[in-house]
Design an enzyme around this catalytic site. Structure first.
Site, PDB file in Angstrom:
ATOM      1  N   HIS A 165      -3.901   5.732   0.706  1.00 26.14           N
ATOM      2  CA  HIS A 165      -4.643   4.870   1.644  1.00 26.14           C
ATOM      3  C   HIS A 165      -6.123   4.752   1.290  1.00 26.14           C
ATOM      4  O   HIS A 165      -6.983   5.275   1.988  1.00 26.14           O
ATOM      5  CB  HIS A 165      -4.479   5.378   3.082  1.00 26.14           C
ATOM      6  CG  HIS A 165      -3.108   5.161   3.617  1.00 26.14           C
ATOM      7  ND1 HIS A 165      -2.830   5.160   4.962  1.00 26.14           N
ATOM      8  CD2 HIS A 165      -1.930   4.942   2.993  1.00 26.14           C
ATOM      9  CE1 HIS A 165      -1.530   4.949   5.125  1.00 26.14           C
ATOM     10  NE2 HIS A 165      -0.966   4.827   3.941  1.00 26.14           N
ATOM     11  N   TYR A 191       6.565   7.367   9.623  1.00 29.31           N
ATOM     12  CA  TYR A 191       7.715   7.332   8.707  1.00 29.31           C
ATOM     13  C   TYR A 191       8.828   8.274   9.167  1.00 29.31           C
ATOM     14  O   TYR A 191       9.980   8.103   8.813  1.00 29.31           O
ATOM     15  CB  TYR A 191       7.274   7.701   7.290  1.00 29.31           C
ATOM     16  CG  TYR A 191       6.331   6.680   6.699  1.00 29.31           C
ATOM     17  CD1 TYR A 191       6.784   5.409   6.376  1.00 29.31           C
ATOM     18  CD2 TYR A 191       4.997   6.968   6.493  1.00 29.31           C
ATOM     19  CE1 TYR A 191       5.931   4.453   5.861  1.00 29.31           C
ATOM     20  CE2 TYR A 191       4.140   6.017   5.965  1.00 29.31           C
ATOM     21  CZ  TYR A 191       4.610   4.768   5.654  1.00 29.31           C
ATOM     22  OH  TYR A 191       3.764   3.828   5.140  1.00 29.31           O
TER      23      TYR A 191
END
Lengths: 375, 145
Positions: free
Chosen positions: A153, A268
């Site tokens: 990220h 997730y």
């Protein structure tokens, strides 16, 4: 007249009528898709593409190569960039190459990359001169703070605004998502800088106490697409959501885009990140994708080669393995079409070339440069 | 058969506890950004996580607990240790090792959000370890008076 002659006569009479009818069909019928040409193969995780004014291309490979291609896509040179504190791992490495608006005269370009070590790294921005196919006068002009652990990220996309300032997208570092709401640092922000790395005096948070004055917008997860539309003065970005909740946003200075408070995505692992899909004082996305497509690059088409695509946004998708074409009506997406699904490839970057054709980088250890032309 | 049922119950309890703790920690992080969250929203999040995150956590805990209980039996046969503390410590260490391996293999730095901080990690280890202790305690054969 025999039956067969009657049939032939009828057919001959009807052919011009069929042709006439076909030519008068409304132009709203879907246009035939573009033709795909492979210009270059064997690129190692290509990440960002730019167009040299002399023809040809300059592109980045995440491992740290700046690749020069001829106008036919032939690899002319692979240069190991020697950037200060360069660090490559997982999602990190050499990210965007952006040529300054006056590149043809100045040779000035900007490189976003990951700098630091495995336990303390961040996104850095360097300016450099491109002369005789070499990088010179390399200067680190910005380092996002604070450093983070892990290699995920980073954001790293850039665009130059008409006032010459640079807008650089940043990620939340994955493990630090709550920091996207903290105005004191750069995690999960989009920053705006002058070309020497200094803070523009009209940045939205300038003058406020205990804030990072570079911040242009906040509340982002991992922004890997940004484009400025000169025709409308609009600044668009997209960002990866977690599991679901990928977003297209219309950026405005000082606005909070909500992550991780307002999201339609979940973790997730299936866990809920926030009970809110919207929250007062936080901008809602213009458009979103659930399940995620993993948007990784963007262009807003203003070329002439594809008149039917005028003003459309094109977005490359990694997980979605498609080129998404979004038709806008003002600030709203009114239609979406998925192109290039037949390639079954993760698509990293998309750009409009100076010739009005559309250029795409595929992702992976054997990435390709593709050119889309009208049929 | 009874031992299998007790083992599955232990895994379920450990994963449920882990799921609820993570929900509360995540909610607390959001509260710090937004201010108070309505009780109904908090309960809805707890329930959502029990349905969607708990099964994932159970799938992670199950092999860890199985391995830890086998390891505990071997250790307890060779050393004179308190049974409950030994099972707790061995399972906690196994869970910690498993999380390190998972995070090395996963594309993201930390798969389970609770595992992002030291306090959260200790709570996660404790849930799995207490599940193993639960199994150890309730799976023993009992003489009828």
């Amino acid at each position: 007249m025999s039956l067969s002659r009657t049939l032939l006569f009828t057919l001959a009479l009807s052919l011009p009528l069929v042709a006439l009818a076909a030519s008068s069909l409304p132009s709203s019928l879907p246009p035939s898709g573009p033709k795909v040409q492979i210009l270059t193969e064997g690129l190692e995780y290509p990440w960002s593409l730019s167009f040299l004014p002399s023809g040809g291309f300059l592109l980045t490979e995440r491992s740290g190569q700046l690749v020069t291609l001829g106008s036919d896509g032939q690899v002319l040179q692979k240069l190991d960039v020697n950037l200060p504190e360069f660090y490559a791992a997982a999602q990190g490495g050499l990210l965007e190459v952006l040529l300054a608006d006056n590149f043809a005269q100045s040779g000035r370009l900007f490189l976003s990359y990951v700098c630091g070590t495995a336990n303390a790294n961040s996104v850095c921005l360097a300016s450099a001169s491109w002369q005789d196919n070499q990088l010179t006068d390399v200067k680190k002009i910005f380092r996002a703070t604070p450093d983070r652990r892990g290699a995920a990220h980073y954001g790293g996309r850039m665009v130059q605004l008409p006032d010459q300032s640079l807008v650089l997208t940043l990620g939340d570092g994955f493990d630090y998502r709550e920091q996207a709401q903290n105005k004191a640092n750069h995690l999960g922000k989009i920053v705006r800088l002058q070309q020497d790395g200094s803070v523009p005096a009209d940045n939205p948070l300038v003058g406020q106490a205990a804030v990072a004055a570079e911040i242009f917008t906040l509340g982002h997860r991992n922004v890997q697409g940004i484009v400025y539309d000169v025709a409308t003065g609009s600044l668009w970005s997209h960002e990866h959501g977690p599991k679901g909740g990928d977003e297209l946003n219309l950026l405005q200075a000082g606005v909070n885009y909500g992550w991780p408070v307002a999201t339609t995505g979940i973790d997730y692992t299936g866990a809920r990140i926030s009970p809110f899909t919207r929250f007062t004082g936080m901008a809602e996305p213009v458009y979103q994708w659930s399940p995620s497509i993993a948007p990784a690059g963007m262009t807003l088409y203003r070329g002439e080669a594809f008149p039917q695509y005028q003003g459309n946004i094109f977005i490359t998708a990694l997980a979605g393995k498609a080129l998404h074409r979004l038709v806008l009506d003002g600030d709203k997406v009114v239609e979406e079409e998925k192109l290039l699904t037949e390639l079954d490839s993760r698509l990293r970057d998309v750009r409009t070339g100076p010739d009005g054709l559309i250029y795409i980088l595929t992702d992976g250890p054997a990435g390709k440069l593709l050119r889309l032309t009208p049929q | 058969m009874r031992r299998i049922l007790v083992f599955l119950l232990a895994v379920l309890l450990a994963a449920s506890a882990g799921s609820m703790i993570q929900s509360l920690v995540n909610l607390q992080a959001i509260v710090a950004l937004t201010g108070p969250i309505a009780t109904a929203e908090q309960l809805s999040t707890l329930w959502f996580d029990l349905r969607h995150f708990m099964p994932v956590l159970a799938a992670i805990f199950l092999p860890i607990m199985l391995l830890s209980l086998v390891l505990s039996r071997i250790v307890l046969k060779r050393a004179t240790l308190g049974k409950v503390p030994a099972v707790f410590v061995i399972t906690a260490l196994s869970t910690w090792a498993a999380l390190l391996i998972i995070n090395q293999l996963a594309p993201m730095p930390t798969l389970i959000a609770l595992n992002r901080t030291l306090a959260g990690t200790l709570l996660l280890l404790s849930c799995c370890a207490l599940g193993a202790v639960f199994y150890h305690y309730f799976s023993r054969s009992r003489s009828v008076a």
